[in-house]
Design a protein around this motif. Structure first.
Motif, PDB file in Angstrom:
ATOM      1  N   CYS A 367       0.784  -1.160   0.123  1.00 59.21           N
ATOM      2  CA  CYS A 367      -0.100  -0.056  -0.011  1.00 59.21           C
ATOM      3  C   CYS A 367       0.825   1.558   0.002  1.00 59.21           C
ATOM      4  O   CYS A 367       0.485   2.144  -0.692  1.00 59.21           O
ATOM      5  CB  CYS A 367      -0.818   0.084   1.163  1.00 59.21           C
ATOM      6  N   GLY A 368       2.045   1.152   0.876  1.00 59.29           N
ATOM      7  CA  GLY A 368       2.949   2.630   1.056  1.00 59.29           C
ATOM      8  C   GLY A 368       3.605   2.716  -0.605  1.00 59.29           C
ATOM      9  O   GLY A 368       3.555   3.848  -0.999  1.00 59.29           O
ATOM     10  N   SER A 369       3.987   1.444  -1.289  1.00 58.14           N
ATOM     11  CA  SER A 369       4.907   1.736  -2.328  1.00 58.14           C
ATOM     12  C   SER A 369       3.595   2.232  -3.292  1.00 58.14           C
ATOM     13  O   SER A 369       4.204   2.804  -4.254  1.00 58.14           O
ATOM     14  CB  SER A 369       5.197   0.560  -2.622  1.00 58.14           C
ATOM     15  N   TRP A 370       2.469   1.730  -3.412  1.00 60.71           N
ATOM     16  CA  TRP A 370       1.583   2.195  -4.434  1.00 60.71           C
ATOM     17  C   TRP A 370       1.507   3.865  -4.450  1.00 60.71           C
ATOM     18  O   TRP A 370       1.411   4.441  -5.585  1.00 60.71           O
ATOM     19  CB  TRP A 370      -0.088   1.735  -4.318  1.00 60.71           C
ATOM     20  N   GLY A 371       1.118   4.526  -3.262  1.00 62.27           N
ATOM     21  CA  GLY A 371       1.051   5.892  -3.346  1.00 62.27           C
ATOM     22  C   GLY A 371       2.352   6.449  -3.628  1.00 62.27           C
ATOM     23  O   GLY A 371       2.678   7.582  -4.352  1.00 62.27           O
ATOM     24  N   HIS A 372       3.476   5.946  -3.186  1.00 61.06           N
ATOM     25  CA  HIS A 372       5.048   6.398  -3.302  1.00 61.06           C
ATOM     26  C   HIS A 372       5.414   6.291  -5.025  1.00 61.06           C
ATOM     27  O   HIS A 372       5.741   7.437  -5.356  1.00 61.06           O
ATOM     28  CB  HIS A 372       5.952   5.681  -2.497  1.00 61.06           C
ATOM     29  N   TYR A 373       5.376   5.319  -5.543  1.00 58.89           N
ATOM     30  CA  TYR A 373       5.802   5.040  -6.765  1.00 58.89           C
ATOM     31  C   TYR A 373       4.930   5.821  -7.876  1.00 58.89           C
ATOM     32  O   TYR A 373       5.379   6.441  -8.910  1.00 58.89           O
ATOM     33  CB  TYR A 373       5.830   3.619  -7.169  1.00 58.89           C
ATOM     34  N   PRO A 503       3.558  -2.509  -6.986  1.00 58.75           N
ATOM     35  CA  PRO A 503       2.719  -1.374  -7.492  1.00 58.75           C
ATOM     36  C   PRO A 503       3.679  -0.384  -8.478  1.00 58.75           C
ATOM     37  O   PRO A 503       2.954   0.357  -9.462  1.00 58.75           O
ATOM     38  CB  PRO A 503       2.526  -0.572  -6.145  1.00 58.75           C
ATOM     39  N   GLY A 504       4.891  -0.483  -8.436  1.00 60.62           N
ATOM     40  CA  GLY A 504       5.720   0.149  -9.395  1.00 60.62           C
ATOM     41  C   GLY A 504       5.464  -0.442 -11.079  1.00 60.62           C
ATOM     42  O   GLY A 504       5.542   0.509 -12.127  1.00 60.62           O
ATOM     43  N   ALA A 509       1.507   2.024 -14.590  1.00 61.43           N
ATOM     44  CA  ALA A 509       1.056   1.769 -15.868  1.00 61.43           C
ATOM     45  C   ALA A 509      -0.721   1.936 -15.792  1.00 61.43           C
ATOM     46  O   ALA A 509      -1.301   2.508 -16.707  1.00 61.43           O
ATOM     47  CB  ALA A 509       1.200   0.230 -16.294  1.00 61.43           C
ATOM     48  N   LEU A 510      -1.175   1.332 -14.615  1.00 66.27           N
ATOM     49  CA  LEU A 510      -2.565   1.514 -14.474  1.00 66.27           C
ATOM     50  C   LEU A 510      -3.130   3.179 -14.251  1.00 66.27           C
ATOM     51  O   LEU A 510      -4.375   3.479 -14.800  1.00 66.27           O
ATOM     52  CB  LEU A 510      -3.199   0.783 -13.191  1.00 66.27           C
ATOM     53  N   THR A 511      -2.266   3.875 -13.650  1.00 70.66           N
ATOM     54  CA  THR A 511      -2.473   5.344 -13.573  1.00 70.66           C
ATOM     55  C   THR A 511      -2.680   6.005 -15.087  1.00 70.66           C
ATOM     56  O   THR A 511      -3.530   6.642 -15.380  1.00 70.66           O
ATOM     57  CB  THR A 511      -1.443   6.043 -12.744  1.00 70.66           C
ATOM     58  N   GLY A 512      -1.668   5.624 -16.009  1.00 73.84           N
ATOM     59  CA  GLY A 512      -1.878   5.977 -17.287  1.00 73.84           C
ATOM     60  C   GLY A 512      -3.020   5.814 -17.933  1.00 73.84           C
ATOM     61  O   GLY A 512      -3.712   6.413 -18.670  1.00 73.84           O
ATOM     62  N   PHE A 513      -3.254   4.281 -17.841  1.00 76.19           N
ATOM     63  CA  PHE A 513      -4.607   3.689 -18.463  1.00 76.19           C
ATOM     64  C   PHE A 513      -5.663   4.616 -17.984  1.00 76.19           C
ATOM     65  O   PHE A 513      -6.790   4.725 -18.643  1.00 76.19           O
ATOM     66  CB  PHE A 513      -4.760   2.302 -18.166  1.00 76.19           C
ATOM     67  N   LEU A 514      -6.017   4.662 -16.748  1.00 71.36           N
ATOM     68  CA  LEU A 514      -7.129   5.353 -16.147  1.00 71.36           C
ATOM     69  C   LEU A 514      -7.153   6.699 -16.418  1.00 71.36           C
ATOM     70  O   LEU A 514      -8.545   7.461 -16.762  1.00 71.36           O
ATOM     71  CB  LEU A 514      -7.057   5.280 -14.697  1.00 71.36           C
ATOM     72  N   LEU A 515      -5.961   7.484 -16.839  1.00 75.63           N
ATOM     73  CA  LEU A 515      -6.033   8.784 -17.061  1.00 75.63           C
ATOM     74  C   LEU A 515      -6.477   8.943 -18.570  1.00 75.63           C
ATOM     75  O   LEU A 515      -7.144   9.684 -18.821  1.00 75.63           O
ATOM     76  CB  LEU A 515      -4.652   9.298 -16.964  1.00 75.63           C
TER      77      LEU A 515
END
Length: 555
Positions: A367-373, A503-504, A509-515
């Motif tokens: 969870c911490g790595s998801w927000g950080h990366y 999460p890295g 990658a998921l952030t870009g797809f959702l964007l």
């Protein structure tokens, strides 16, 4: 040898310079009455200046020499300076005793620094370069996307490719460090990621090659934490180890700040390609310097031994202690491959995963790595597009979270230690610190996601504070491995760090797809992080523990 002779009488000073081919002299006014001789003896690595002076207090000098055991031989230490009887053939001695004091000007200046300090300094510098090469793409991805026509999904895949190699190399890095030594693994790792970084501009137009180059960067950087840990364990005595760890891994924050400061200026003046060429070149220079440092160890030892043989018994004692430390270090390197395999078989792998506390650490690390990366990769783009900041402004405001984290880390450590010293249970302290680490960025992301009419600088400040407070995890999750099992702390960290690298790969990658799908930074960047921060808090408070665990396979 060049010989300088200076005579000081009542009102003048005469300096003569003799060599095999020339002579020169200088007359200087002076009021004191002393004789002074300077001898300059150049050698391969240093210059020796020998100063001769006339001393009226002959008895006092002799007494000082006898105190250190040098009276019989005519040499010793006076006020910490090696003193020898001057050859009477110089003809400069008068009615008083003459003594020769030796001074060394060492070149290079760091030559006499203890070897372990050189190793720690160069390793910390490697970590600075490590994060410079990690964050450079988060800035360069903006002009690269414009040039090659990448959408956010493609940009996310490119940025996440680094973490493919980073996740894969965590456990192998620890194995190789135990097998060959962290020094060698770190050396090869820096060279690998530096060469791969320099290849990015060449392969940018060929997507498979570009992804492969970033995977290699991730592999090289992924072995570095284990290699540095092994190097510190082998080279640094226990009483200096905490400071060594802080100094080495503190290079990561310095590297993030440096990379985000330098990259925009290079891109605007020299193009985005220059970031990868210059940062890769820095790593290659480091490799050559570190390799040279290793080659110089043998010659340094010979010279130190020669100098020590000329010193008195006071210095011999410290030298003998150093030899004993070196012998102990070499003994620790003598583990055979068979012993290493046997020790790995003895690791209670199944017992690890039967403990709820271990699963709490694994999920909290994820969870911490998801927000950080995701924030590390996408915040510069968010600041640029959503807040209408130019490239330089976006990169510079991205410096604020890691810069503030440096101060938060020291506060969190003192806060946790004070609570434990005042009798608060260790598990309670770890839960408090990790809860702060999760709830602070979650709250700040919620505020940034809502339409509250905030100014850009206010959003930057809120996010920076939240992400900086996430550094409380260093006094929460990252201490729990050692709390529950000092024996298996490094292996537990390797397990959680491997999961924490996922999460890295997925999150970036998921952030870009959702964007691309939602065109909303709140839904693509902040909402998933908020979810994991909140669920991570619940799991941590419910199952985390700092009580020592036995990890017996029979349990």
């Amino acid at each position: 040898m060049a010989k300088f002779t200076t005579r000081l009488d009542n009102n003048f000073c005469f300096l003569s310079h003799n060599t095999s081919t020339s002579q020169s002299s200088i007359l200087l006014n002076r009021t004191s009455r002393k004789n002074l001789q300077l001898q300059l003896s150049p050698s391969k690595h240093r210059f020796n200046f020998k100063v001769l002076c006339s001393i009226k207090e002959k008895e006092n000098v002799k007494g000082e020499i006898e105190k250190v055991g040098g009276g019989a031989s005519g040499g010793g230490l006076v006020n910490g300076v090696l003193v020898e009887e001057l050859d009477r053939k110089t003809g400069l001695g008068r009615e008083n005793a003459s003594k020769e004091a030796g001074f060394d000007l060492v070149w290079p200046p760091w030559k006499n620094i203890p070897q372990r300090y050189k190793l720690i300094g160069t390793t910390s510098l490697a970590f600075v370069i490590c994060n410079m090469d990690k964050v450079n793409l988060s800035v360069a991805i903006i002009p690269m996307s414009h040039q090659f026509g990448w959408n956010s999904s493609v940009a996310g895949v490119v940025q996440s490719s680094f973490f493919w190699g980073y996740a894969l190399s965590q456990l192998p890095g620890g194995w190789l460090s135990k097998l060959f030594g962290g020094r060698k693994v770190l050396e090869i790792g820096v060279l690998a990621w530096s060469l791969a970084t320099a290849l990015v501009p060449v392969l940018a137009g060929f997507m498979p090659g570009l992804l492969l180059s970033r995977v290699l960067v991730g592999i090289g950087e992924g072995v570095s934490p284990s290699a540095a840990t092994d190097l510190i364990a082998r080279s640094i005595p226990l009483e200096e180890r905490s400071r060594a760890v802080s100094f080495v891994f503190g290079g990561l924050s310095v590297g993030s700040v440096t990379g985000l400061l330098v990259a925009p200026t290079l891109i605007q003046n020299l193009g985005w390609e220059s970031v990868f060429y210059l940062f890769g070149l820095l790593g290659m220079w480091w490799y050559l310097g570190f390799h040279f440092l290793g080659e110089g160890r043998a010659s340094d030892a010979v010279e130190v031994e020669h100098v020590a043989s000329l010193q008195c018994a006071i210095l011999r004692k410290s030298w003998n202690n150093s030899l004993e430390e070196l012998a102990e270090t070499k003994t620790s390197w003598s583990n055979t491959l068979e012993e290493l395999r046997a020790s790995l078989k003895d690791v209670p792998w199944k017992a690890f995963f039967r403990r709820p506390a271990v699963w709490a650490m694994i999920y909290a690390h994820f969870c911490g790595s998801w927000g950080h990366y995701t924030c590390l990769s996408w915040l510069p783009t968010f600041f640029s597009e959503e807040l209408n900041l130019n490239l330089r402004e976006a990169a510079w405001v991205s410096i604020l979270p890691p810069l503030a984290s440096v101060f938060v880390t020291s506060i969190a450590a003192q806060f946790a230690d004070n609570l434990i010293a005042n009798g608060v249970e260790t598990t309670t302290v770890r839960k408090i610190c990790q809860a702060i680490s999760f709830l602070s960025p979650a709250t700040c992301m919620i505020l940034s996601s809502l339409d509250l009419g905030l100014q850009p600088w206010e959003i930057v400040g809120i996010l920076s504070c939240g992400l900086a407070l996430s550094s409380f995890a260093l006094s929460g999750l990252y201490c729990t491995h050692q709390d529950i099992s000092p024996e298996y702390a490094s292996i537990l960290l390797g397990i959680t760090n491997t999961v924490g690298a996922v999460p890295g790969i997925v999150g970036v990658a998921l952030t870009g797809f959702l964007l691309d799908s939602t065109h909303s930074w709140s839904m693509s960047l902040f909402a998933p992080s908020i979810f994991f921060y909140l669920t991570g808090t619940i799991v941590w408070l419910a199952f985390a523990s700092s009580k020592p665990q036995s990890f017996s396979e029979s349990d």
